[in-house]
Every structure is written in C-alpha cells, then in structure tokens.
Write a protein that holds these residues in place. Structure first.
Motif, PDB file in Angstrom:
ATOM      1  N   PRO A  52      25.993 117.123  39.119  1.00 59.69           N
ATOM      2  CA  PRO A  52      26.548 115.778  38.915  1.00 59.69           C
ATOM      3  C   PRO A  52      28.040 115.637  39.233  1.00 59.69           C
ATOM      4  CG  PRO A  52      26.104 116.867  36.833  1.00 59.69           C
ATOM      5  CD  PRO A  52      25.480 117.718  37.887  1.00 59.69           C
ATOM      6  N   ASN A  53      28.749 116.734  39.321  1.00 57.22           N
ATOM      7  CA  ASN A  53      30.183 116.658  39.622  1.00 57.22           C
ATOM      8  C   ASN A  53      30.475 116.774  41.116  1.00 57.22           C
ATOM      9  OD1 ASN A  53      30.961 116.449  36.861  1.00 57.22           O
ATOM     10  ND2 ASN A  53      30.719 118.669  36.621  1.00 57.22           N
ATOM     11  N   LYS A  54      29.441 116.957  41.887  1.00 57.72           N
ATOM     12  CA  LYS A  54      29.596 117.099  43.330  1.00 57.72           C
ATOM     13  C   LYS A  54      29.216 115.802  44.026  1.00 57.72           C
ATOM     14  CE  LYS A  54      27.981 119.887  47.245  1.00 57.72           C
ATOM     15  NZ  LYS A  54      27.090 121.005  47.660  1.00 57.72           N
ATOM     16  N   ILE A  55      30.020 115.368  44.965  1.00 54.74           N
ATOM     17  CA  ILE A  55      29.749 114.161  45.734  1.00 54.74           C
ATOM     18  C   ILE A  55      29.603 114.520  47.210  1.00 54.74           C
ATOM     19  CG2 ILE A  55      30.595 111.885  46.457  1.00 54.74           C
ATOM     20  CD1 ILE A  55      32.108 111.682  43.857  1.00 54.74           C
ATOM     21  N   VAL A  56      28.497 114.117  47.800  1.00 55.91           N
ATOM     22  CA  VAL A  56      28.254 114.344  49.229  1.00 55.91           C
ATOM     23  C   VAL A  56      28.413 113.009  49.949  1.00 55.91           C
ATOM     24  CG1 VAL A  56      26.590 115.085  50.960  1.00 55.91           C
ATOM     25  CG2 VAL A  56      26.650 116.223  48.723  1.00 55.91           C
ATOM     26  N   THR A  57      29.284 112.972  50.926  1.00 55.85           N
ATOM     27  CA  THR A  57      29.549 111.730  51.657  1.00 55.85           C
ATOM     28  C   THR A  57      28.980 111.821  53.064  1.00 55.85           C
ATOM     29  OG1 THR A  57      31.578 111.319  50.403  1.00 55.85           O
ATOM     30  CG2 THR A  57      31.324 110.150  52.485  1.00 55.85           C
ATOM     31  N   LEU A  58      28.212 110.813  53.442  1.00 56.38           N
ATOM     32  CA  LEU A  58      27.592 110.761  54.755  1.00 56.38           C
ATOM     33  C   LEU A  58      28.030 109.505  55.497  1.00 56.38           C
ATOM     34  CD1 LEU A  58      23.910 111.656  53.745  1.00 56.38           C
ATOM     35  CD2 LEU A  58      25.651 113.232  54.607  1.00 56.38           C
ATOM     36  N   ASN A  59      28.210 109.648  56.808  1.00 62.52           N
ATOM     37  CA  ASN A  59      28.476 108.478  57.643  1.00 62.52           C
ATOM     38  C   ASN A  59      27.141 107.857  58.038  1.00 62.52           C
ATOM     39  OD1 ASN A  59      31.362 108.624  57.845  1.00 62.52           O
ATOM     40  ND2 ASN A  59      31.104 110.427  59.164  1.00 62.52           N
ATOM     41  N   ALA A  60      26.960 106.591  57.773  1.00 64.86           N
ATOM     42  CA  ALA A  60      25.691 105.916  58.060  1.00 64.86           C
ATOM     43  C   ALA A  60      25.935 104.735  58.998  1.00 64.86           C
ATOM     44  CB  ALA A  60      25.051 105.434  56.772  1.00 64.86           C
ATOM     45  N   SER A  61      25.218 104.730  60.113  1.00 63.14           N
ATOM     46  CA  SER A  61      25.352 103.601  61.049  1.00 63.14           C
ATOM     47  C   SER A  61      24.704 102.344  60.485  1.00 63.14           C
ATOM     48  CB  SER A  61      24.735 103.958  62.397  1.00 63.14           C
ATOM     49  OG  SER A  61      23.359 104.266  62.251  1.00 63.14           O
ATOM     50  N   GLN A  62      23.629 102.541  59.709  1.00 61.46           N
ATOM     51  CA  GLN A  62      22.944 101.423  59.077  1.00 61.46           C
ATOM     52  C   GLN A  62      22.434 101.838  57.703  1.00 61.46           C
ATOM     53  OE1 GLN A  62      19.788 100.330  61.769  1.00 61.46           O
ATOM     54  NE2 GLN A  62      21.107  99.015  62.996  1.00 61.46           N
ATOM     55  N   ILE A  63      22.609 100.945  56.726  1.00 59.77           N
ATOM     56  CA  ILE A  63      22.081 101.179  55.385  1.00 59.77           C
ATOM     57  C   ILE A  63      21.329  99.931  54.944  1.00 59.77           C
ATOM     58  CG2 ILE A  63      22.611 101.612  52.956  1.00 59.77           C
ATOM     59  CD1 ILE A  63      25.105 103.075  53.814  1.00 59.77           C
ATOM     60  N   ARG A  64      20.108 100.115  54.489  1.00 53.82           N
ATOM     61  CA  ARG A  64      19.319  99.006  53.956  1.00 53.82           C
ATOM     62  C   ARG A  64      18.931  99.334  52.522  1.00 53.82           C
ATOM     63  NH1 ARG A  64      17.615  99.351  59.292  1.00 53.82           N
ATOM     64  NH2 ARG A  64      17.766  97.408  60.478  1.00 53.82           N
ATOM     65  N   HIS A  65      19.306  98.443  51.621  1.00 57.40           N
ATOM     66  CA  HIS A  65      18.981  98.623  50.200  1.00 57.40           C
ATOM     67  C   HIS A  65      18.073  97.478  49.778  1.00 57.40           C
ATOM     68  CE1 HIS A  65      19.405  99.407  45.919  1.00 57.40           C
ATOM     69  NE2 HIS A  65      19.723  98.137  45.754  1.00 57.40           N
ATOM     70  N   ARG A  66      16.975  97.808  49.081  1.00 60.85           N
ATOM     71  CA  ARG A  66      16.042  96.785  48.628  1.00 60.85           C
ATOM     72  C   ARG A  66      15.826  96.913  47.125  1.00 60.85           C
ATOM     73  NH1 ARG A  66      10.583  97.056  51.801  1.00 60.85           N
ATOM     74  NH2 ARG A  66      10.545  99.077  50.748  1.00 60.85           N
ATOM     75  N   LYS A  67      15.905  95.793  46.435  1.00 60.35           N
ATOM     76  CA  LYS A  67      15.590  95.746  45.009  1.00 60.35           C
ATOM     77  C   LYS A  67      14.170  95.203  44.872  1.00 60.35           C
ATOM     78  CE  LYS A  67      17.212  93.865  40.588  1.00 60.35           C
ATOM     79  NZ  LYS A  67      18.235  92.988  39.938  1.00 60.35           N
ATOM     80  N   ILE A  68      13.296  95.987  44.241  1.00 55.82           N
ATOM     81  CA  ILE A  68      11.869  95.673  44.208  1.00 55.82           C
ATOM     82  C   ILE A  68      11.372  95.533  42.766  1.00 55.82           C
ATOM     83  CG2 ILE A  68       9.567  96.520  44.846  1.00 55.82           C
ATOM     84  CD1 ILE A  68      10.842  98.025  47.138  1.00 55.82           C
ATOM     85  N   ILE A  69      10.439  94.605  42.559  1.00 56.22           N
ATOM     86  CA  ILE A  69       9.802  94.452  41.250  1.00 56.22           C
ATOM     87  C   ILE A  69       9.024  95.730  40.950  1.00 56.22           C
ATOM     88  CG2 ILE A  69       8.142  93.122  39.889  1.00 56.22           C
ATOM     89  CD1 ILE A  69       8.729  90.748  41.747  1.00 56.22           C
ATOM     90  N   ALA A  70       9.375  96.413  39.865  1.00 53.55           N
ATOM     91  CA  ALA A  70       8.808  97.734  39.567  1.00 53.55           C
ATOM     92  C   ALA A  70       7.368  97.657  39.066  1.00 53.55           C
ATOM     93  CB  ALA A  70       9.682  98.461  38.556  1.00 53.55           C
TER      94      ALA A  70
END
Length: 205
Positions: A52-70
């Motif tokens: 939890p104390n480690k952060i990995v950073t990635l370069n992303a050309s495209q990011i899609r986030h979707r919020k869905i009814i669980a």
C-alpha cells in the motif's frame, strides 16, 4: 410471437440479462453504466494491494472509467418504433436488414395507443412503477458524464428503440398478459424485411 398476439403476453427480461456482453444487437455492456469518464494522455497511478505504500505510475494514451450498478434489479421491454405518414398510400420499409437477427418473425402493432394503454393499465393496477421513452443514441467512445438507461451508443442506432423499464425489485423475468391483440397487431416474416412495402388500403382506390 403467437402468444403475444393471441394472449397479449408481455415478457420483460431482467435488465442484467442485456448487459452480459456486447454484440451491437441484443446485448450491450453499457446497459448498467450510470457514469462514464474518458481521458487522453494521462497518468495512471496504481497502488498494489500487497504494498500500500508503493505507487506505480503508468503513461496511458486513453483511459475509460465506467461506474456500473453493482446489484441491478428491474426489467426491460424493447420495441422498434417508427412513424407512418397517414397521408401516404405507400410506405417503403423503414426497417434495417439487421432486425432479422432478432428472429424469423416479428409482430407489428398498428394501434400503438391501444397497445401502450393496455400495458400501462396493467402496471398501474398492479402498482408497478415504470418509465418509458425513445432511446437517444450518441457516441460513447469518448463520452464523459452521467448516462441513463435511455442512452445507447451510436452502434445501436439502427434499432430505433422504444423501451419500457419496470422498476421492480427483482432480477428475474416479469411476465404479464394484456389480452388478445388480434384487433391491433399481426405477425409477419422478417425475411426481406428491408424491402417490404406497406400499403394504406384507405388511400388506394
């Protein structure tokens, strides 16, 4: 089809059924999406669960986030909706050839008011809350914002869909009957549906 015309059987599948996969026809994974976010040339920060104390950073050309009814509940009934000009003696097919993917036959409702009123009367009498409207189609590939169940991607635009959403608290089919529909409906073959011609007998002498 015969059961729909003879008995007015309305079969409403659970909304979750339609979100199983994508096929640009019957199924749509975005069915249960209520919010979408699209980002280009962004940094994506990941935190491993075991570190939890480690952060990995990635370069992303495209990011899609979707919020869905669980845990979705509710039912869906869909129809193809078209408007016929009563002043025209002949109407060439408004149907897309891909509608054949839904089955070998379909039911044409030629008195929509009576059909919908019978459905709404049943739902009101049985205290089933519902909402209905025509579907709006838009490009969701780069869309950011809220999305409701009357919005679908342009890939489905050929369906010209009108949909009825039943706000039940179940995740199983909801089935009811509104009586014989032979006075307002008929069955026809979907073979060559894109080439059919409809004739208004009242305007043909």
């Amino acid at each position: 089809m015969t059961d729909l015309v003879k008995n007015g059987t309305i079969y409403c599948k659970p909304i979750s059924f339609f979100a199983q996969k994508d096929d640009s026809c019957r199924f749509d994974k975005n069915e249960l999406v209520v919010e979408m976010q699209y980002h280009e040339d962004s940094l994506l920060h990941l935190i491993p669960l075991d570190e939890p104390n480690k952060i990995v950073t990635l370069n992303a050309s495209q990011i899609r986030h979707r919020k869905i009814i669980a845990n979705p509940t509710g039912n869906l009934y869909c129809m193809f909706l078209t408007t016929i000009d009563p002043s025209l003696p002949i109407l060439h097919s408004p149907f897309d050839a891909r509608l054949k993917e839904f089955g070998s036959h379909c039911v044409s409702i030629h008195d929509g008011d009576k059909f919908f009123n019978r459905i709404f009367d049943h739902l009101t009498k049985n205290r089933v809350e519902y909402s209905c409207d025509e579907v709006t189609y838009r490009d969701l590939s780069k869309f950011s914002g809220e999305k409701n169940m009357f919005t679908k991607d342009l890939a489905y635009g050929w369906q010209k869909e009108w949909r009825l959403i039943l706000h039940t608290e179940i995740n199983e089919p909801y089935i009811f009957q509104i009586g014989n529909l032979e006075d307002i409906a008929y069955i026809f073959d979907t073979k060559g549906i894109e080439d059919k011609v409809f004739v208004n007998a009242a305007l043909i002498k």
